[in-house]
Design a protein around this motif. Structure first.
Motif, short mmCIF file in Angstrom:
data_model
loop_
_atom_site.label_atom_id
_atom_site.label_comp_id
_atom_site.label_asym_id
_atom_site.label_seq_id
_atom_site.Cartn_x
_atom_site.Cartn_y
_atom_site.Cartn_z
N UNK A 113 1.10 7.31 7.96
CA UNK A 113 1.25 6.60 8.55
C UNK A 113 0.86 4.99 8.46
N UNK A 114 1.58 4.17 8.70
CA UNK A 114 1.70 3.01 8.21
C UNK A 114 1.06 2.17 8.88
N UNK A 115 0.61 1.28 8.76
CA UNK A 115 -0.16 -0.16 9.58
C UNK A 115 -0.51 -1.02 8.87
N UNK A 116 -1.52 -1.74 9.78
CA UNK A 116 -1.98 -2.90 9.26
C UNK A 116 -3.59 -3.37 9.17
N UNK A 117 -4.28 -4.40 8.31
CA UNK A 117 -5.28 -4.90 8.92
C UNK A 117 -5.31 -5.09 9.87
#
Length: 449
Positions: A58-62
């Motif tokens: 999956x792609x995410x962010x901080x």
């Protein structure tokens, strides 16, 4: 060559004499190539049985772990006009530091002495409350005095009524005595007349007895008059009792009515004092709101309003601040089909943007540059992008996360079951989801149930 011509060159020229043809068509090359194909096929067959770790990427962010550690905008709870800025973008501010000063734009708050004048109104109304309290106490004392006076007046009237009754009783006895006296006088007069007729009494004796009879009759009438006057005094005494009771009841009722009116005015004044005190507190707090202060320590990222003299409404965003102390977390999204495979506390591998990494999704042990995480929250409602939101915190048993800024990109890898490579290829070709499984803790719970 398309071999269109009937003049075939290969039948006329012997190619075997050429060294290039000798190298290409040598049987030894076929032997090496066949050996290579056999080794490759055998290796591929062995690789198909090697273990492969199923995973969900999956792609995410901080982001930050706690909501109060995330970037926030500072709003003004009241409308105003910007008068002075105390910071610039990039400045570090402590909690409670002043960011900017604003002034009022509503005409009801223009008075600079509004708080002081409201305090004076509170004092005036408080004095009015004290005055009403004293008036209530005075009217209460007046009512008590009237009650005591009524009691004395009624006692006096009752005593007079008792005296009148006793006088009536006395006059009644006197009337009976006079009736007896007149009966005796009539007998004596009649007996004297009879004796005078017989010549035994002189005329003077008869006249004396007649005079005595007349006096007795007059005294009887006087006694009857006294009795009637005494009865009238009894009636007057009863009327006086009723009059005193009615008079003092009216006075006491009027005093109590005045007291209730004073109490009503007192309560109204107290309500006004409470309302003014509420306004006074609101005005004080509103004055403090003229200074926009930092809710927590952090860095000024961006000023959303600029210049001096610019007006804004209540709730408008003024400046963006990023807290200086925060706990990092990764926010990522998974497809609904993969959601049953995700559990709280599950291990996750993360690759951060800008940090070199070599990833083998099926062999996480040989991956380089990835960091460990643990699932701490799973959203129970689907997001706008059609996926479910997952929050990942650092794994305390793994390497410490690098020092990177909030908002940086991250790619996540949730590790599932270990299966052979041939099974994973077969699953991918058929479009099947990874194997459904439960953590060991949930298996134990289900077995106990």
């Amino acid at each position: 060559m398309l071999n269109i011509s009937h003049n075939t060159l290969n039948k006329k020229v012997d190619l075997s004499d050429y060294s290039a043809i000798q190298k290409v068509f040598h049987k030894r090359h076929y032997k090496y190539f066949n050996r290579f194909l056999k080794i490759f096929a055998l290796s591929a067959f062995v690789v198909l049985f090697l273990p492969w770790t199923q995973n969900i990427s999956g792609d995410g962010y901080l982001t930050t772990l706690k909501p109060d550690q995330r970037p926030q905008t500072i709003q003004s709870p009241i409308p105003g006009k910007i008068e002075k800025w105390y910071v610039q973008e990039g400045d570090f501010v402590q909690k409670g530091d002043t960011i900017l000063f604003i002034s009022e734009v509503k005409n009801e708050y223009f008075d600079p002495n509004l708080v002081a004048r409201t305090g004076q109104q509170i004092k005036s109304k408080s004095m009015a409350v004290s005055s009403y309290q004293k008036k209530v106490e005075a009217l209460k004392s007046q009512a008590m005095a009237l009650i005591n006076e009524r009691s004395l007046k009624l006692q006096q009237a009752r005593n007079k009524l008792l005296q009148s009754k006793l006088k009536v009783q006395s006059d009644s006895i006197d009337l009976e005595a006079e009736k007896t006296n007149i009966t005796i006088a009539e007998r004596q007069y009649n007996r004297t007349m009879q004796l005078q007729e017989e010549g035994l009494k002189a005329l003077t004796d008869v006249e004396e007895k007649k005079l005595k009879l007349q006096k007795t009759q007059a005294k009887l009438i006087s006694t009857k008059n006294k009795l009637l006057a005494s009865k009238n005094e009894v009636i007057n005494a009863q009327v006086e009792i009723n009059r005193v009771q009615a008079e003092y009841t009216d006075k006491i009722s009027k005093s109590q009515s005045d007291r209730f009116t004073a109490q009503s005015s007192q309560f109204d004044a107290e309500a006004q004092v409470t309302k003014l005190e509420n306004q006074y507190t609101n005005y004080e707090m509103r004055n403090e709101m003229h200074y926009i202060k930092a809710p927590q320590s952090g860095f000024i990222n961006k000023t959303l309003r600029s210049g001096v003299g610019e007006t804004f409404k209540e709730g408008d965003q003024l400046v963006n601040i990023m807290p200086s102390q925060y706990d990092l977390a990764v926010e990522t999204y998974v497809k609904p089909i993969d959601l049953p495979l995700i559990h709280l506390g599950e291990k996750i591998r993360i690759r951060f943007d800008g940090w070199p990494a070599i990833i083998f999704s099926g062999w996480p042990n040989v991956s380089y540059g990835t960091y460990g995480g643990k699932i701490v929250a799973i959203e129970t409602f689907i997001s706008k992008n059609g996926k479910y939101r997952i929050l990942i915190a650092p794994d305390q048993d793994d390497h410490e996360w690098p020092k990177i800024q909030v908002g940086s990109g991250a790619k996540t890898l949730a590790l599932l079951e270990d299966v052979p490579i041939w099974f994973e290829l077969w699953r991918k070709l058929n479009g099947f989801p990874p194997n459904y499984y439960q953590p060991d803790g949930e298996k134990v719970i289900s077995e106990k149930k």
